[in-house]
Design a protein around this motif. Structure first.
Motif, PDB file in Angstrom:
ATOM      1  N   LEU A  87       0.827  -1.502   0.314  1.00 29.75           N
ATOM      2  CA  LEU A  87      -0.161   0.093   0.053  1.00 29.75           C
ATOM      3  C   LEU A  87       1.335   1.506   0.188  1.00 29.75           C
ATOM      4  O   LEU A  87       1.653   1.380   0.786  1.00 29.75           O
ATOM      5  CB  LEU A  87      -1.039  -0.220   1.030  1.00 29.75           C
ATOM      6  N   MET A  88       0.309   2.065  -1.361  1.00 32.29           N
ATOM      7  CA  MET A  88       1.880   3.231  -1.178  1.00 32.29           C
ATOM      8  C   MET A  88       0.889   4.587  -0.596  1.00 32.29           C
ATOM      9  O   MET A  88      -0.134   4.327  -0.259  1.00 32.29           O
ATOM     10  CB  MET A  88       1.930   4.204  -2.344  1.00 32.29           C
ATOM     11  N   SER A  89       1.336   4.751   0.744  1.00 30.05           N
ATOM     12  CA  SER A  89       1.884   5.547   1.640  1.00 30.05           C
ATOM     13  C   SER A  89       2.593   6.108   2.220  1.00 30.05           C
ATOM     14  O   SER A  89       3.840   5.845   2.913  1.00 30.05           O
ATOM     15  CB  SER A  89       0.743   4.356   3.048  1.00 30.05           C
ATOM     16  N   PRO A  90       2.542   7.870   3.149  1.00 25.23           N
ATOM     17  CA  PRO A  90       3.585   8.111   3.205  1.00 25.23           C
ATOM     18  C   PRO A  90       3.860   7.788   4.706  1.00 25.23           C
ATOM     19  O   PRO A  90       4.899   8.380   5.743  1.00 25.23           O
ATOM     20  CB  PRO A  90       2.647   9.854   3.139  1.00 25.23           C
ATOM     21  N   ARG A  91       2.837   7.009   5.439  1.00 21.88           N
ATOM     22  CA  ARG A  91       3.291   6.615   6.629  1.00 21.88           C
ATOM     23  C   ARG A  91       4.256   4.727   7.064  1.00 21.88           C
ATOM     24  O   ARG A  91       4.650   4.608   7.733  1.00 21.88           O
ATOM     25  CB  ARG A  91       1.818   5.566   7.440  1.00 21.88           C
ATOM     26  N   GLU A 131       2.277  -1.383   4.244  1.00 19.19           N
ATOM     27  CA  GLU A 131       2.579   0.315   3.847  1.00 19.19           C
ATOM     28  C   GLU A 131       3.710   0.838   3.314  1.00 19.19           C
ATOM     29  O   GLU A 131       5.125   0.104   4.021  1.00 19.19           O
ATOM     30  CB  GLU A 131       2.284   0.799   4.987  1.00 19.19           C
ATOM     31  N   VAL A 132       4.416   1.373   1.842  1.00 13.70           N
ATOM     32  CA  VAL A 132       5.748   1.662   1.864  1.00 13.70           C
ATOM     33  C   VAL A 132       5.640   3.568   1.655  1.00 13.70           C
ATOM     34  O   VAL A 132       4.852   3.105   0.694  1.00 13.70           O
ATOM     35  CB  VAL A 132       6.104   1.023   0.241  1.00 13.70           C
ATOM     36  N   SER A 133       6.502   3.696   1.592  1.00 12.64           N
ATOM     37  CA  SER A 133       6.370   5.288   1.550  1.00 12.64           C
ATOM     38  C   SER A 133       8.070   5.652   0.529  1.00 12.64           C
ATOM     39  O   SER A 133       8.928   4.982   0.037  1.00 12.64           O
ATOM     40  CB  SER A 133       6.405   6.354   2.238  1.00 12.64           C
ATOM     41  N   ILE A 134       7.359   6.798  -0.187  1.00 15.57           N
ATOM     42  CA  ILE A 134       8.960   6.867  -1.550  1.00 15.57           C
ATOM     43  C   ILE A 134       9.374   8.014  -0.523  1.00 15.57           C
ATOM     44  O   ILE A 134      10.959   8.536  -1.525  1.00 15.57           O
ATOM     45  CB  ILE A 134       8.088   6.900  -2.790  1.00 15.57           C
ATOM     46  N   GLY A 135       9.216   8.870   0.352  1.00 17.79           N
ATOM     47  CA  GLY A 135       9.475   9.871   0.843  1.00 17.79           C
ATOM     48  C   GLY A 135       9.338  10.399   2.118  1.00 17.79           C
ATOM     49  O   GLY A 135       7.803  10.258   1.955  1.00 17.79           O
ATOM     50  N   ASP A 136       9.712  11.337   2.714  1.00 19.47           N
ATOM     51  CA  ASP A 136       8.871  11.990   3.520  1.00 19.47           C
ATOM     52  C   ASP A 136       8.418  13.411   3.895  1.00 19.47           C
ATOM     53  O   ASP A 136       8.845  14.288   3.325  1.00 19.47           O
ATOM     54  CB  ASP A 136      10.217  12.421   4.519  1.00 19.47           C
ATOM     55  N   TYR A 137       7.603  13.286   2.555  1.00 17.37           N
ATOM     56  CA  TYR A 137       6.679  14.242   1.626  1.00 17.37           C
ATOM     57  C   TYR A 137       5.711  14.016   1.607  1.00 17.37           C
ATOM     58  O   TYR A 137       5.444  12.177   1.600  1.00 17.37           O
ATOM     59  CB  TYR A 137       7.126  14.763   0.520  1.00 17.37           C
ATOM     60  N   VAL A 138       4.525  14.495   1.480  1.00 20.81           N
ATOM     61  CA  VAL A 138       3.146  13.904   0.933  1.00 20.81           C
ATOM     62  C   VAL A 138       1.970  14.040  -0.444  1.00 20.81           C
ATOM     63  O   VAL A 138       2.804  15.375  -0.824  1.00 20.81           O
ATOM     64  CB  VAL A 138       1.990  14.138   2.384  1.00 20.81           C
ATOM     65  N   LEU A 139       2.322  13.254  -1.126  1.00 22.84           N
ATOM     66  CA  LEU A 139       1.525  13.237  -2.126  1.00 22.84           C
ATOM     67  C   LEU A 139      -0.299  13.320  -2.194  1.00 22.84           C
ATOM     68  O   LEU A 139      -0.457  12.943  -1.481  1.00 22.84           O
ATOM     69  CB  LEU A 139       1.664  12.352  -3.157  1.00 22.84           C
ATOM     70  N   SER A 140      -0.463  13.437  -3.512  1.00 22.12           N
ATOM     71  CA  SER A 140      -2.257  13.741  -3.407  1.00 22.12           C
ATOM     72  C   SER A 140      -2.389  12.498  -3.450  1.00 22.12           C
ATOM     73  O   SER A 140      -4.061  11.917  -3.159  1.00 22.12           O
ATOM     74  CB  SER A 140      -2.948  14.478  -4.302  1.00 22.12           C
ATOM     75  N   GLY A 141      -1.690  11.440  -3.679  1.00 24.87           N
ATOM     76  CA  GLY A 141      -2.277  10.144  -3.874  1.00 24.87           C
ATOM     77  C   GLY A 141      -1.581   9.390  -4.096  1.00 24.87           C
ATOM     78  O   GLY A 141      -0.053   9.133  -3.900  1.00 24.87           O
ATOM     79  N   GLY A 142      -1.235   7.472  -4.479  1.00 30.50           N
ATOM     80  CA  GLY A 142      -0.039   6.751  -4.072  1.00 30.50           C
ATOM     81  C   GLY A 142      -0.270   6.750  -5.906  1.00 30.50           C
ATOM     82  O   GLY A 142       1.111   5.841  -5.904  1.00 30.50           O
ATOM     83  N   GLU A 143      -0.901   7.307  -6.708  1.00 30.81           N
ATOM     84  CA  GLU A 143      -0.004   6.840  -8.232  1.00 30.81           C
ATOM     85  C   GLU A 143       1.440   7.011  -8.645  1.00 30.81           C
ATOM     86  O   GLU A 143       2.109   5.646  -9.161  1.00 30.81           O
ATOM     87  CB  GLU A 143      -1.650   7.377  -8.818  1.00 30.81           C
ATOM     88  N   ILE A 144       1.768   8.055  -8.091  1.00 31.97           N
ATOM     89  CA  ILE A 144       3.178   8.650  -8.796  1.00 31.97           C
ATOM     90  C   ILE A 144       3.962   7.845  -8.000  1.00 31.97           C
ATOM     91  O   ILE A 144       5.062   7.454  -8.088  1.00 31.97           O
ATOM     92  CB  ILE A 144       3.084  10.129  -8.600  1.00 31.97           C
ATOM     93  N   ALA A 145       3.486   7.805  -6.477  1.00 30.79           N
ATOM     94  CA  ALA A 145       4.632   7.283  -5.686  1.00 30.79           C
ATOM     95  C   ALA A 145       4.442   5.402  -6.198  1.00 30.79           C
ATOM     96  O   ALA A 145       5.638   4.258  -6.113  1.00 30.79           O
ATOM     97  CB  ALA A 145       4.083   7.327  -4.463  1.00 30.79           C
ATOM     98  N   ALA A 146       3.426   4.561  -6.928  1.00 32.88           N
ATOM     99  CA  ALA A 146       3.769   3.297  -7.748  1.00 32.88           C
ATOM    100  C   ALA A 146       4.470   3.484  -8.473  1.00 32.88           C
ATOM    101  O   ALA A 146       4.959   2.766  -8.841  1.00 32.88           O
ATOM    102  CB  ALA A 146       2.082   2.805  -7.598  1.00 32.88           C
TER     103      ALA A 146
END
Ligand code: ADE
Length: 227
Positions: A87-91, A131-146
């Protein structure tokens, strides 16, 4: 074996997006990996295909319903599917090259893209989502992180990168950032190529690069040296 990616999202039209271009796009066209983007809304409730609701306990925003996401997950990846479910998440735990390497050596991934204020915790537990984060900032959704995670995995698949580029001294292979690069012209706006690189002495070149990589890592990412 093909690396198989399934993405669950409210915006399947965002895929393949940039992953359809360049290195990852060519590899996709060659069948080195596969990508399917599945709409969570297909499993939404009622005439409006509702996927979210207000948070229990009150507060702002909306929460993705556990029953809806579970139905989408079960349809896309039955319990017997061996792929990790992320689950792409800043958490989440921060994604690092080590994990990218491990994922890219496996059968693929099932990625869930979060939206709204969050996802009902029960489906995270009940379906074993990590849950997996791509960095310590918040995106508007997980799509770009995916997309970031998939790009990082796909470039490591056999036959995707040219031999030159798949070298072992890239940033994060061996916990050092990359040394500086130069090419022609030999002098540009008064700046010259470091003498060591023009010496033709392979050992001297290796030594210079190592020292520079260590200097840059010490300056920018001292945390990498402590790992
Ligand atoms: N969704 C929103 N922000 C994110 C982040 N930093 N990493 C992964 N998924 C996210």
């Amino acid at each position: 074996m093909t690396f198989s990616a399934t993405v669950l999202t409210l915006y399947p039209e965002m895929f393949p997006g940039p992953l359809g271009v360049s290195l990852s796009g060519d590899a996709l066209a060659r069948g080195v990996w596969s990508l399917e983007a599945k709409s969570i809304r297909d499993h939404g409730l009622g005439r409006h295909r509702t996927v979210d609701d207000t948070p229990a306990g009150g507060g702002v925003g909306m929460v993705l319903r556990c029953d809806v996401l579970a139905a989408a997950l079960d349809a896309a990846a039955p319990p017997s599917d061996p792929r990790p479910r992320l689950l792409m998440s800043p958490r989440g735990r921060p994604l690092r090259q080590e994990r990218v390497r491990a994922l890219s050596a496996g059968p693929g991934v099932v990625l869930v893209c979060g939206r709204f204020e969050g996802v009902d915790e029960r489906v995270i537990e009940g379906r074993g989502l990590e849950e997996v984060s791509i960095g310590d900032y918040v995106l508007s959704g997980g799509e770009i992180a995916a997309m970031v995670l998939l790009d990082a995995c796909v470039r490591l698949l056999p036959g995707v990168m040219g031999k030159e580029a798949s070298g072992h001294d890239e940033s994060f292979e061996g916990n050092l950032l990359e040394y500086p690069h130069y090419t022609r012209p030999r002098e540009w706006e008064g700046r010259t190529i470091p003498d060591a690189l023009l010496s033709g002495n392979h050992a001297a070149i290796e030594k210079w690069r190592r020292e520079q990589a260590e200097r840059i890592t010490r300056e920018r990412r001292p945390d990498l040296l402590e790992r």
